[in-house]
Design a protein around this motif. Structure first.
Motif, PDB file in Angstrom:
ATOM      1  N   ASP A 160       0.862  -1.183   0.000  1.00 23.89           N
ATOM      2  CA  ASP A 160       0.000   0.000   0.000  1.00 23.89           C
ATOM      3  C   ASP A 160       0.901   1.237   0.000  1.00 23.89           C
ATOM      4  OD1 ASP A 160      -1.642   2.134   0.628  1.00 23.89           O
ATOM      5  OD2 ASP A 160      -2.699   1.104   2.240  1.00 23.89           O
TER       6      ASP A 160
ATOM      7  N   GLU B 153       0.433   4.224   0.925  1.00 29.12           N
ATOM      8  CA  GLU B 153       0.362   4.991   2.175  1.00 29.12           C
ATOM      9  C   GLU B 153       1.248   4.370   3.252  1.00 29.12           C
ATOM     10  OE1 GLU B 153      -1.011   7.979   3.037  1.00 29.12           O
ATOM     11  OE2 GLU B 153      -1.196   8.054   0.862  1.00 29.12           O
TER      12      GLU B 153
ATOM     13  N   ARG C 162       4.892   5.162   2.417  1.00 28.44           N
ATOM     14  CA  ARG C 162       5.223   6.551   2.775  1.00 28.44           C
ATOM     15  C   ARG C 162       5.386   6.699   4.287  1.00 28.44           C
ATOM     16  NH1 ARG C 162       1.251   7.406  -1.265  1.00 28.44           N
ATOM     17  NH2 ARG C 162       2.262   7.957  -3.222  1.00 28.44           N
ATOM     18  N   GLN C 163       4.523   6.013   5.028  1.00 25.77           N
ATOM     19  CA  GLN C 163       4.611   6.063   6.490  1.00 25.77           C
ATOM     20  C   GLN C 163       5.922   5.420   6.963  1.00 25.77           C
ATOM     21  OE1 GLN C 163       1.130   4.431   8.351  1.00 25.77           O
ATOM     22  NE2 GLN C 163       2.006   4.570  10.399  1.00 25.77           N
TER      23      GLN C 163
ATOM     24  N   LYS D  87       8.646   7.985   6.476  1.00 25.60           N
ATOM     25  CA  LYS D  87       8.589   9.062   7.472  1.00 25.60           C
ATOM     26  C   LYS D  87       9.131   8.617   8.826  1.00 25.60           C
ATOM     27  CE  LYS D  87       4.456  11.188   5.887  1.00 25.60           C
ATOM     28  NZ  LYS D  87       3.048  11.265   6.198  1.00 25.60           N
TER      29      LYS D  87
ATOM     30  N   ILE E  87       7.069   2.059  -4.115  1.00 26.95           N
ATOM     31  CA  ILE E  87       5.804   2.681  -4.516  1.00 26.95           C
ATOM     32  C   ILE E  87       5.480   2.336  -5.972  1.00 26.95           C
ATOM     33  CG2 ILE E  87       4.668   4.906  -4.969  1.00 26.95           C
ATOM     34  CD1 ILE E  87       5.973   5.879  -2.328  1.00 26.95           C
TER      35      ILE E  87
ATOM     36  N   GLU F 100       2.130   0.296  -6.939  1.00 31.47           N
ATOM     37  CA  GLU F 100       1.127   0.913  -7.801  1.00 31.47           C
ATOM     38  C   GLU F 100       1.035   0.189  -9.143  1.00 31.47           C
ATOM     39  OE1 GLU F 100       2.289   5.026  -7.753  1.00 31.47           O
ATOM     40  OE2 GLU F 100       1.078   5.432  -5.982  1.00 31.47           O
TER      41      GLU F 100
END
Length: 92
Positions: free
Chosen positions: A53, A55, A58-59, A62, A83, A87
């Motif tokens: 996923d 998201e 990205r988490q 971070k 990513i 995707e």
């Protein structure tokens, strides 16, 4: 009587959820310290699994969770590769 095969499960390092291995993507650090995305899930080295996923990926970037899991500095290009991979082919 035919027994069902046990589906291998792994834990996502971001969400801490156990999921079937095919729903996760593996990032590996080998003996030479190289970090790369392991699409086969079979390469040698220390591995960490992430949910497929964008998201979640990205988490992970971070919070630097992969840096801690793999005991090394993970380059931002690895996250970009993840990513693109996620995707490109979604496994739902």
């Amino acid at each position: 009587m035919v027994q069902k095969r046990k589906v291998p499960e792994r834990k996502c390092v971001v969400t801490n959820e156990m999921k079937p291995k095919k729903q996760l993507v593996r990032v590996v650090r080998n003996k030479d310290g190289e970090v790369f995305v392991d699409e086969t899930g079979k390469k040698n080295g220390r591995g960490a699994y992430l949910t497929r996923d964008p998201e979640i990926i990205r988490q992970a970037e971070k919070t630097s969770v992969l840096n801690r899991q793999l005991n090394t500095e993970v380059d931002s290009s690895i996250y970009e590769d993840l990513i693109k991979l996620v995707e490109g082919k979604k496994h739902d």
